[in-house]
Design an enzyme around this catalytic site. Structure first.
Site, PDB file in Angstrom:
ATOM      1  N   ARG A 195       3.707 -76.064 -61.940  1.00  0.00           N
ATOM      2  CA  ARG A 195       5.005 -75.650 -62.464  1.00  0.00           C
ATOM      3  C   ARG A 195       5.218 -76.280 -63.827  1.00  0.00           C
ATOM      4  NH1 ARG A 195      10.643 -76.212 -59.324  1.00  0.00           N
ATOM      5  NH2 ARG A 195      10.616 -78.311 -60.148  1.00  0.00           N
ATOM      6  N   THR A 236      10.500 -75.310 -67.654  1.00  0.00           N
ATOM      7  CA  THR A 236      11.017 -73.998 -67.241  1.00  0.00           C
ATOM      8  C   THR A 236      10.892 -73.740 -65.746  1.00  0.00           C
ATOM      9  OG1 THR A 236       8.856 -72.971 -67.529  1.00  0.00           O
ATOM     10  CG2 THR A 236      10.309 -73.009 -69.466  1.00  0.00           C
ATOM     11  N   ASP A 282       9.662 -85.647 -56.461  1.00  0.00           N
ATOM     12  CA  ASP A 282       8.390 -84.956 -56.725  1.00  0.00           C
ATOM     13  C   ASP A 282       7.390 -85.372 -55.650  1.00  0.00           C
ATOM     14  OD1 ASP A 282       5.718 -84.369 -57.724  1.00  0.00           O
ATOM     15  OD2 ASP A 282       6.739 -83.795 -59.568  1.00  0.00           O
ATOM     16  N   ASP A 337       3.818 -86.501 -56.822  1.00  0.00           N
ATOM     17  CA  ASP A 337       3.820 -87.820 -57.470  1.00  0.00           C
ATOM     18  C   ASP A 337       3.985 -88.930 -56.448  1.00  0.00           C
ATOM     19  OD1 ASP A 337       3.371 -86.946 -60.003  1.00  0.00           O
ATOM     20  OD2 ASP A 337       5.460 -87.049 -60.657  1.00  0.00           O
TER      21      ASP A 337
HETATM   22  C1  PRP Z   1       5.414 -78.543 -56.846  1.00  0.00           C
HETATM   23  C2  PRP Z   1       5.244 -78.196 -55.378  1.00  0.00           C
HETATM   24  C3  PRP Z   1       5.161 -76.695 -55.402  1.00  0.00           C
HETATM   25  C4  PRP Z   1       6.100 -76.346 -56.511  1.00  0.00           C
HETATM   26  C5  PRP Z   1       7.405 -75.902 -55.933  1.00  0.00           C
HETATM   27  O1  PRP Z   1       4.215 -78.565 -57.485  1.00  0.00           O
HETATM   28  O2  PRP Z   1       4.137 -78.781 -54.782  1.00  0.00           O
HETATM   29  O3  PRP Z   1       3.862 -76.219 -55.652  1.00  0.00           O
HETATM   30  O4  PRP Z   1       6.290 -77.526 -57.308  1.00  0.00           O
HETATM   31  O5  PRP Z   1       8.256 -75.437 -56.921  1.00  0.00           O
HETATM   32  P1  PRP Z   1       8.608 -73.893 -57.078  1.00  0.00           P
HETATM   33  O6  PRP Z   1       8.922 -73.374 -55.732  1.00  0.00           O
HETATM   34  O7  PRP Z   1       9.793 -73.905 -58.017  1.00  0.00           O
HETATM   35  O8  PRP Z   1       7.429 -73.204 -57.702  1.00  0.00           O
HETATM   36  P2  PRP Z   1       4.041 -78.990 -59.022  1.00  0.00           P
HETATM   37  O9  PRP Z   1       3.813 -77.778 -59.862  1.00  0.00           O
HETATM   38  O10 PRP Z   1       5.144 -79.894 -59.434  1.00  0.00           O
HETATM   39  O11 PRP Z   1       2.674 -79.752 -59.036  1.00  0.00           O
HETATM   40  P3  PRP Z   1       2.107 -80.950 -58.151  1.00  0.00           P
HETATM   41  O12 PRP Z   1       1.631 -80.313 -56.895  1.00  0.00           O
HETATM   42  O13 PRP Z   1       1.011 -81.481 -58.981  1.00  0.00           O
HETATM   43  O14 PRP Z   1       3.207 -81.931 -57.919  1.00  0.00           O
HETATM   44  N1  URA Z   2       8.390 -79.880 -56.575  1.00  0.00           N
HETATM   45  C1  URA Z   2       8.629 -81.052 -55.944  1.00  0.00           C
HETATM   46  O1  URA Z   2       7.705 -81.836 -55.701  1.00  0.00           O
HETATM   47  N2  URA Z   2       9.896 -81.331 -55.593  1.00  0.00           N
HETATM   48  C2  URA Z   2      10.919 -80.495 -55.833  1.00  0.00           C
HETATM   49  O2  URA Z   2      12.063 -80.816 -55.474  1.00  0.00           O
HETATM   50  C3  URA Z   2      10.654 -79.297 -56.492  1.00  0.00           C
HETATM   51  C4  URA Z   2       9.373 -79.001 -56.843  1.00  0.00           C
END
Ligand code: PRP
Ligand code: URA
Length: 294
Positions: A175, A179, A273, A276
């Site tokens: 993501r 945005t 997150d 993280d």
């Molecule tokens: C997070 C999470 C989902 C996404 C959810 O991943 O694991 O994949 O955000 O958000 P959305 O429903 O608005 O798309 P992120 O892209 O932050 O990457 P990560 O897995 O490295 O934390």
């Molecule tokens: N990704 C996350 O890890 N947490 C949130 O709340 C939204 C997206």
């Protein structure tokens, strides 16, 4: 039940939004002052605060039941005191990484057991050591797990623990921090995925953009919508609605539907997150590598 698993006064400061409201509802006016100091992003969702006499699990269950009629293919895990206690730990911002990983894994295991239970079984009869028949079921589905990298990878071991020898595909979607729009970077899926039941793994569903992109990748690969089960820890109404609007025939299992999203498209109360916190990159602003050899 809350008192057996958590320290309400210690934890209340770490809670925000509806979760704090929920604790206020449960514990009464003595703790209201502490909660009032917390930014109440989701005060509008006052369903949790309506009655102090209803148990926490019933308040959550009542909230979840709102979605059952709207989305017939959405299954929310039973809201047991244990499930709430596990969530209380992973949502606490003071929880250590070790505990976050351990208790997230506990929820993941429960979710995956439930997900497997919903797949098709066929009747089977075996003969017991007493030379008697036992009429039962056998698991005949060909399953594949597909994780949405990175956070979805946290669910892979849980799947391996309950589905012996399971194949695991990966779709790397990230993501955009500004945005919240998802971008697809990489995919690697088994060649026969179109003949399999797919458990799509991602602990967080916020806007739904990442999950929808991953589902489209699977459909382009020939997987039928009805053969996709999205397995998720924390979701929110916006993401759930977006997902089922575009893909009404998928199935989704989640352990919690939180009230809403904040202005940064994070789930609230949520757990921050997930990737993280699970992988320990909260402070990693520069992508530094850990040195394992000098
Ligand atoms: C997070 C999470 C989902 C996404 C959810 O991943 O694991 O994949 O955000 O958000 P959305 O429903 O608005 O798309 P992120 O892209 O932050 O990457 P990560 O897995 O490295 O934390
Ligand atoms: N990704 C996350 O890890 N947490 C949130 O709340 C939204 C997206």
């Amino acid at each position: 039940m809350f008192k057996y698993f958590a320290r309400p006064m210690a934890r209340i400061a770490a809670l925000s939004g509806a979760a704090a409201s929920l604790v206020v509802a449960q514990n009464g006016p003595a703790e209201t002052a502490a909660a009032e100091e917390i930014p109440q992003v989701t005060r509008k969702e006052s369903v949790f605060r309506r009655s102090a006499s209803i148990s926490i699990e019933n308040q959550h269950a009542a909230y979840h039941s709102r979605f059952a009629g709207k989305h017939p293919n959405l299954m929310v895990m039973p809201v047991t005191p244990q499930m709430i206690a596990l969530h209380t730990i992973i949502r606490d911002r003071t929880t250590t990484r070790d505990d976050f990983v351990f208790y997230s894994n506990r929820i993941i295991r429960l979710l995956l057991e439930e997900a497997l239970s919903t797949l098709p079984f066929e009747s089977a009869t075996v003969t017991t050591p007493t030379n008697s028949p036992f009429h039962g079921y056998e698991f005949t589905s060909k399953v594949v797990g597909v994780s949405i990298v990175r956070a979805g990878e946290a669910m892979e071991q849980g799947l391996r623990d309950v589905a012996k020898g399971v194949r695991i595909g990966k779709i790397l979607i990230q993501r955009d921090e500004e945005t919240a729009l998802p971008a697809l970077f990489y995919k690697k899926l088994p060649g026969d995925i179109a003949e399999r039941q797919v458990l799509l793994l991602d602990p967080m569903l916020a806007t739904g953009g990442s999950a929808m992109m991953a589902i489209q990748v699977l459909l382009d690969q020939g997987v039928l919508e009805e053969n996709i089960t999205f397995v998720n820890l924390v979701s929110c109404p916006e993401g759930v609605a977006n997902l089922f609007k575009k893909y009404p025939h998928i199935r989704m299992i989640t352990s919690f539907v939180d009230p809403t999203l904040d202005e940064n498209w994070y789930i609230v109360p949520g757990c921050g997150d997930f990737g993280d916190r699970y992988f320990g990159t909260e402070d990693d602003q520069h992508g530094e590598r850990v040195r394992i050899f000098d």
